[in-house]
Design a protein around this motif. Structure first.
Motif, PDB file in Angstrom:
ATOM      1  N   MET A 171       0.827  -1.204   0.000  1.00 55.61           N
ATOM      2  CA  MET A 171       0.000   0.000   0.000  1.00 55.61           C
ATOM      3  C   MET A 171       0.864   1.257   0.000  1.00 55.61           C
ATOM      4  SD  MET A 171      -2.384   1.556   2.981  1.00 55.61           S
ATOM      5  CE  MET A 171      -0.913   2.259   3.721  1.00 55.61           C
ATOM      6  N   GLN A 172       1.866   1.300   0.873  1.00 50.14           N
ATOM      7  CA  GLN A 172       2.715   2.484   0.980  1.00 50.14           C
ATOM      8  C   GLN A 172       3.501   2.715  -0.299  1.00 50.14           C
ATOM      9  OE1 GLN A 172       2.506   4.647   3.698  1.00 50.14           O
ATOM     10  NE2 GLN A 172       3.440   5.923   2.118  1.00 50.14           N
ATOM     11  N   ILE A 173       3.961   1.650  -0.918  1.00 51.67           N
ATOM     12  CA  ILE A 173       4.688   1.786  -2.185  1.00 51.67           C
ATOM     13  C   ILE A 173       3.765   2.387  -3.244  1.00 51.67           C
ATOM     14  CG2 ILE A 173       5.764   0.493  -4.070  1.00 51.67           C
ATOM     15  CD1 ILE A 173       6.916  -1.391  -1.883  1.00 51.67           C
ATOM     16  N   ALA A 174       2.513   1.917  -3.294  1.00 50.66           N
ATOM     17  CA  ALA A 174       1.551   2.468  -4.257  1.00 50.66           C
ATOM     18  C   ALA A 174       1.316   3.950  -3.992  1.00 50.66           C
ATOM     19  CB  ALA A 174       0.242   1.689  -4.195  1.00 50.66           C
ATOM     20  N   LEU A 175       1.111   4.302  -2.728  1.00 48.11           N
ATOM     21  CA  LEU A 175       0.873   5.708  -2.384  1.00 48.11           C
ATOM     22  C   LEU A 175       2.089   6.579  -2.707  1.00 48.11           C
ATOM     23  CD1 LEU A 175      -0.994   5.359   1.033  1.00 48.11           C
ATOM     24  CD2 LEU A 175      -1.982   5.912  -1.206  1.00 48.11           C
ATOM     25  N   ASN A 226       4.166   6.248  -4.942  1.00 46.85           N
ATOM     26  CA  ASN A 226       4.359   6.369  -6.384  1.00 46.85           C
ATOM     27  C   ASN A 226       3.105   6.862  -7.115  1.00 46.85           C
ATOM     28  OD1 ASN A 226       7.191   5.230  -7.134  1.00 46.85           O
ATOM     29  ND2 ASN A 226       6.412   3.902  -5.523  1.00 46.85           N
ATOM     30  N   ASP A 227       2.161   7.404  -6.351  1.00 48.29           N
ATOM     31  CA  ASP A 227       0.938   7.986  -6.926  1.00 48.29           C
ATOM     32  C   ASP A 227       0.178   7.021  -7.835  1.00 48.29           C
ATOM     33  OD1 ASP A 227       1.368  10.493  -5.659  1.00 48.29           O
ATOM     34  OD2 ASP A 227       2.800  11.025  -7.227  1.00 48.29           O
ATOM     35  N   VAL A 228       0.132   5.756  -7.439  1.00 49.60           N
ATOM     36  CA  VAL A 228      -0.639   4.774  -8.192  1.00 49.60           C
ATOM     37  C   VAL A 228      -2.119   5.013  -7.901  1.00 49.60           C
ATOM     38  CG1 VAL A 228      -1.144   2.318  -8.507  1.00 49.60           C
ATOM     39  CG2 VAL A 228       1.227   3.069  -8.154  1.00 49.60           C
ATOM     40  N   PRO A 229      -2.922   5.345  -8.919  1.00 51.35           N
ATOM     41  CA  PRO A 229      -4.342   5.573  -8.671  1.00 51.35           C
ATOM     42  C   PRO A 229      -5.064   4.265  -8.363  1.00 51.35           C
ATOM     43  CG  PRO A 229      -3.842   5.816 -11.006  1.00 51.35           C
ATOM     44  CD  PRO A 229      -2.544   5.546 -10.301  1.00 51.35           C
ATOM     45  N   GLY A 230      -6.112   4.357  -7.551  1.00 52.38           N
ATOM     46  CA  GLY A 230      -6.909   3.175  -7.252  1.00 52.38           C
ATOM     47  C   GLY A 230      -6.651   2.585  -5.891  1.00 52.38           C
ATOM     48  N   ILE A 231      -5.663   3.093  -5.161  1.00 52.21           N
ATOM     49  CA  ILE A 231      -5.421   2.690  -3.779  1.00 52.21           C
ATOM     50  C   ILE A 231      -5.816   3.881  -2.920  1.00 52.21           C
ATOM     51  CG2 ILE A 231      -3.688   2.059  -2.048  1.00 52.21           C
ATOM     52  CD1 ILE A 231      -4.006  -0.212  -3.934  1.00 52.21           C
ATOM     53  N   ASP A 232      -6.952   3.763  -2.220  1.00 48.62           N
ATOM     54  CA  ASP A 232      -7.442   4.883  -1.420  1.00 48.62           C
ATOM     55  C   ASP A 232      -6.798   4.936  -0.040  1.00 48.62           C
ATOM     56  OD1 ASP A 232      -9.092   5.489  -3.570  1.00 48.62           O
ATOM     57  OD2 ASP A 232     -10.822   4.456  -2.717  1.00 48.62           O
ATOM     58  N   ALA A 233      -6.637   3.788   0.603  1.00 48.58           N
ATOM     59  CA  ALA A 233      -5.977   3.693   1.910  1.00 48.58           C
ATOM     60  C   ALA A 233      -6.599   4.617   2.951  1.00 48.58           C
ATOM     61  CB  ALA A 233      -4.475   3.953   1.760  1.00 48.58           C
ATOM     62  N   ASP A 234      -7.913   4.595   3.030  1.00 45.86           N
ATOM     63  CA  ASP A 234      -8.629   5.489   3.945  1.00 45.86           C
ATOM     64  C   ASP A 234      -8.224   5.339   5.406  1.00 45.86           C
ATOM     65  OD1 ASP A 234      -9.998   6.582   1.797  1.00 45.86           O
ATOM     66  OD2 ASP A 234     -11.829   5.423   2.147  1.00 45.86           O
ATOM     67  N   CYS A 235      -7.895   4.132   5.841  1.00 44.46           N
ATOM     68  CA  CYS A 235      -7.551   3.933   7.260  1.00 44.46           C
ATOM     69  C   CYS A 235      -6.057   4.081   7.522  1.00 44.46           C
ATOM     70  CB  CYS A 235      -8.049   2.579   7.753  1.00 44.46           C
ATOM     71  SG  CYS A 235      -7.096   1.161   7.155  1.00 44.46           S
ATOM     72  N   GLY A 236      -5.279   4.358   6.499  1.00 42.66           N
ATOM     73  CA  GLY A 236      -3.848   4.561   6.682  1.00 42.66           C
ATOM     74  C   GLY A 236      -3.052   3.287   6.903  1.00 42.66           C
ATOM     75  N   GLY A 237      -3.622   2.157   6.547  1.00 44.20           N
ATOM     76  CA  GLY A 237      -2.884   0.902   6.658  1.00 44.20           C
ATOM     77  C   GLY A 237      -3.150   0.116   7.919  1.00 44.20           C
ATOM     78  N   GLU A 238      -4.298   0.330   8.534  1.00 42.01           N
ATOM     79  CA  GLU A 238      -4.638  -0.346   9.797  1.00 42.01           C
ATOM     80  C   GLU A 238      -5.516  -1.577   9.612  1.00 42.01           C
ATOM     81  OE1 GLU A 238      -3.318   0.525  12.741  1.00 42.01           O
ATOM     82  OE2 GLU A 238      -2.168   2.032  11.646  1.00 42.01           O
ATOM     83  N   CYS A 239      -5.734  -2.009   8.384  1.00 39.92           N
ATOM     84  CA  CYS A 239      -6.579  -3.179   8.089  1.00 39.92           C
ATOM     85  C   CYS A 239      -7.999  -2.961   8.611  1.00 39.92           C
ATOM     86  CB  CYS A 239      -5.972  -4.453   8.677  1.00 39.92           C
ATOM     87  SG  CYS A 239      -6.719  -5.989   8.086  1.00 39.92           S
ATOM     88  N   ALA A 240      -8.498  -1.731   8.454  1.00 45.55           N
ATOM     89  CA  ALA A 240      -9.803  -1.393   9.006  1.00 45.55           C
ATOM     90  C   ALA A 240     -10.791  -0.867   7.974  1.00 45.55           C
ATOM     91  CB  ALA A 240      -9.630  -0.365  10.114  1.00 45.55           C
TER      92      ALA A 240
END
Length: 106
Positions: free
Chosen positions: A25-29, A31-45
């Motif tokens: 997830m962090q690698i996608a973010l 590198n500005d990969v669209p389609g990964i929203d990561a709303d919870c910041g990586g907390e599996c929530a």
């Protein structure tokens, strides 16, 4: 250094540098990969970093945890190789990993 390829639902590919120790997830973010929203910041929530790992790659990343499986149960585009990108910590062995992005994140 290795690479990871993210493929958007429309087929657009983004090949980025593999950074061992970071989550997918962090690698996608980073590198500005669209389609990964990561709303919870990586907390599996939240499930908004859903990816579908190419069928030849799942053995490299290991299995999903119970919490991750519960989040994936809520994902309409779930497949047998679905994972949450926040739960995949990258290693050098993941060079060449291909992660497809669903049309919609939940």
């Amino acid at each position: 250094m290795g690479s990871i390829t993210f493929i958007e639902h429309d087929g657009t590919q983004h090949t980025v540098d593999l950074e061992p120790g970071k989550s997918l997830m962090q690698i996608a973010l980073d590198n500005d990969v669209p389609g990964i929203d990561a709303d919870c910041g990586g907390e599996c929530a939240c499930g908004t970093c859903h990816v579908i790992i190419e069928s030849h790659c799942p053995s490299i990343i290991g299995g999903a945890t119970g919490d991750e499986l519960q989040m994936l149960d809520l994902t309409p585009e779930r497949s047998d190789t679905s994972r949450l990108a926040c739960q995949i910590i990258t290693t050098d062995a993941m060079d060449g990993l291909v992660a497809r992005l669903p049309e919609f994140q939940m």
